[in-house]
Design a protein around this motif. Structure first.
Motif, PDB file in Angstrom:
ATOM      1  N   THR A  48      27.756 -23.138 -20.634  1.00  0.00           N
ATOM      2  CA  THR A  48      27.673 -24.229 -21.619  1.00  0.00           C
ATOM      3  C   THR A  48      27.021 -25.463 -20.976  1.00  0.00           C
TER       4      THR A  48
ATOM      5  N   ASP B 278      25.126 -25.508 -18.338  1.00  0.00           N
ATOM      6  CA  ASP B 278      23.721 -25.225 -18.027  1.00  0.00           C
ATOM      7  C   ASP B 278      22.839 -25.283 -19.276  1.00  0.00           C
ATOM      8  N   ASP B 279      23.473 -25.083 -20.443  1.00  0.00           N
ATOM      9  CA  ASP B 279      22.721 -25.220 -21.706  1.00  0.00           C
ATOM     10  C   ASP B 279      22.570 -26.680 -22.120  1.00  0.00           C
ATOM     11  N   ASN B 280      22.960 -27.564 -21.184  1.00  0.00           N
ATOM     12  CA  ASN B 280      22.830 -29.010 -21.396  1.00  0.00           C
ATOM     13  C   ASN B 280      23.866 -29.580 -22.372  1.00  0.00           C
TER      14      ASN B 280
END
Lengths: 258, 332
Positions: free
Chosen positions: A222, A224-226
């Motif tokens: 999550t 890393d998905d910004n």
């Protein structure tokens, strides 16, 4: 045979022939309507539900929604006067009348798991606490029953699993984080779902014993998905400590939420 | 009749009268067995007859009911309010259309007999099936016009209430934002705001509501045809009304009998044949029950509406044909 009798016979034959023929037109149409969820699928129900549904359909004709609304107003009156048991009982009938209306199931759940539980006065005497917790949990469980009932009719509705997740995470004493995580995961998998259920599942997993690694992987993905909300960072910080994640792999942010 | 008289009777009109100009319009126009203009005249007569019975006064009750529901339950949540408004309005439409279809149609033939209008019409070269067709269409026009009024009022009230609720909800969020400006940066809060507004719109005025209104009209049309058929052999108006109400109620459970009959379940005594008889005799009104689904936000497919309309045409055709046969030689 008089002409009138003969005509009566002709009319009768017309009606019977038409009646027989139209059955084969109406049956596929009815099946299609069940498949498209205009009516509940009575074939897949348990006997108790089936009897309730079929009885309601036959007895109330086309006025199920009108009766349901009148009963909702009556339930509101009970709720307003603090008669939660009557309001909840009304809602068990209302959901049989309109089983595909999520709102009715939700309202029944609210009356039971939230409003009724809030009406229980927390006992000063410690001896009475166990009884209080039992009553409290029974009311929350009845609320959960509303949502589980809704799931039979609306299996793809993310709101149902979201609410079940919330009940297990916030209402039951003690909380059942593992079940909450499972329900949030189911909510996240539903069509047209809301993105936050995915991370809610991660938060609940983080509290579920033995699921920390799974929680970390989910929340890290999550992140890393910004998606870097305060709660995401806070849980990641805690999990990094707990799982002894190497410093180099840890996220740079430190949460202020403890 | 002597030979001279016979020859004169067989001779063309101009020879008998001595008129040799172009044929008179009245004489040249042969009487047709089926005349849409005659049926239309009977339709309009029936419509006027019902309007003079002050049937439209019910609209006052309908207006009062939905306005009351729209603005009375101010402590409900927005979705609950809109759902309640739609449930009550569509339920009331269904109720009024059903009452019109049964009570209005049951009165048609007895009223014409009482006023002697029936004799005035039938002593002219008007076939009895045209009379019945005119009566049926008159009732359908009446129900259609009533439903138009109800639908217009319903849409206006739902539309206005939806706008008010959207504004109130947006204002509430704006006030919260003014109090806690940091929430403007919170994505969850923004999502929550959008979700709340979308939920109201979802429960508000949508095109699918018109499908529910159309289904109510179609159901009332079938009920009108059934009542007309019953009234052709009934001896009293009360019998017609009670029988039609019974058909209406059984018609909502007819699908159970049909499914059981067609399921191929092993025959258990008289149950399966009985289910078959119910399925054959009674119309299936459950096919028109889409109100719940529409109020719950289900989209209605055009093909379903077409199927429903086609089925209704078939019902009207068959029931009117049967009624014509029963009525054609009835002693009046």
């Amino acid at each position: 045979m008089s002409r009138h009798t003969r005509n009566l016979l002709i009319a009768f034959v017309i009606l019977i022939s038409f009646g027989y023929g139209r059955m084969y037109l109406e049956e596929p149409m009815a099946k299609d309507m069940v498949a498209k969820h205009y009516w509940p699928d009575t074939m897949s129900m348990e006997t108790r539900d089936k009897v309730g549904q079929l009885g309601m359909t036959a007895a109330l004709g086309g006025f199920r929604s009108l009766v349901a609304s009148i009963m909702a107003v009556q339930a509101f009156t009970h709720w307003d006067a603090g008669r939660f048991d009557q309001a909840i009982a009304q809602y068990w009938v209302i959901v049989q009348l309109q089983p595909r209306a999520f709102f009715n199931w939700f309202q029944g759940m609210q009356y039971s798991a939230y409003d009724k539980t809030h009406s229980f006065k927390f006992p000063e005497d410690e001896k009475q606490r166990a009884d209080w917790v039992r009553k409290y949990n029974e009311a929350v469980a009845e609320g959960a029953d509303f949502m589980l009932g809704a799931a039979k009719y609306l299996p793809d509705d993310y709101r149902i699993y979201g609410q079940l997740g919330m009940l297990h995470a916030q209402k039951f004493i003690p909380e059942d984080w593992c079940k909450a995580a499972e329900y949030y995961r189911m909510a996240a998998a539903c069509p047209d779902t809301k993105p936050y259920y995915h991370r809610f599942s991660g938060y609940a997993l983080a509290e579920c014993p033995g699921k920390e690694q799974e929680a970390y992987d989910l929340l890290r993905a999550t992140y890393d998905d910004n998606i870097r909300f305060g709660s995401v960072i806070s849980y990641l910080n805690k999990l990094e400590e707990k799982l002894n994640i190497p410093q180099a792999d840890r996220i740079p942010e430190r949460s202020k939420i403890k | 009749m002597n030979d001279d008289q016979e020859t004169q009777a067989a001779a063309p009109a101009e020879n008998r009268t001595g008129y040799s100009g172009p044929a008179l319009a009245t004489e040249s126009k042969a009487h047709s067995m089926f005349s849409p203009s005659r049926i239309w005249a009977l339709t309009m007569h029936t419509f006027t007859q019902m309007v003079r019975m002050r049937v439209f006064y019910f609209l006052l009750f309908f207006s009062a009911a939905i306005i009351l529901v729209a603005f009375m339950f101010l402590r409900f949540t927005p979705e609950q309010e809109l759902k309640l408004l739609k449930d009550v309005s569509l339920g009331a439409m269904s109720l009024f259309a059903g009452i019109f279809a049964i009570a209005g149609t049951a009165l048609l033939i007895p009223k014409d007999l009482e006023d002697r209008t029936l004799y005035t019409i039938l002593c002219k070269p008007v076939p009895r099936f045209e009379y019945l067709l005119g009566k049926l269409l008159g009732m359908l026009v009446l129900i259609f016009v009533s439903m138009l009024f109800m639908d217009a009022l319903f849409c206006t009230v739902v539309g206005v209430r939806e706008k008010i609720l959207v504004k109130e909800t947006a204002d509430a969020y704006d006030q919260e934002l003014a109090k806690f400006p940091e929430r403007g940066q919170n994505e969850s809060w923004k999502e929550q705001r959008e979700e709340a507004l979308a939920a109201i719109t979802n429960y508000g005025l949508r095109w699918d509501l018109q499908a529910a209104v159309w289904a109510i009209f179609l159901k009332a049309s079938v009920m009108t045809a059934v009542t007309l058929l019953v009234s052709t052999f009934a001896t009293t108006t009360l019998f017609t009304i009670i029988s039609s109400i019974a058909v209406f109620i059984i018609g909502h459970g007819q699908h159970l009998g049909r499914s059981y009959f067609l399921s191929g379940a092993p025959e258990g005594g008289f149950e399966r044949p009985l289910a078959g008889v119910i399925a054959i005799i009674f119309p299936d009104f459950h096919l028109y029950d889409i109100v719940d689904a529409v109020v719950s936000g289900e989209a209605v497919a055009t093909t379903l509406l077409l199927q429903m309309s086609g089925m209704t045409c078939l019902y009207l055709l068959i029931y009117t044909a049967a009624a014509s046969f029963v009525f054609s030689n009835k002693e009046l």
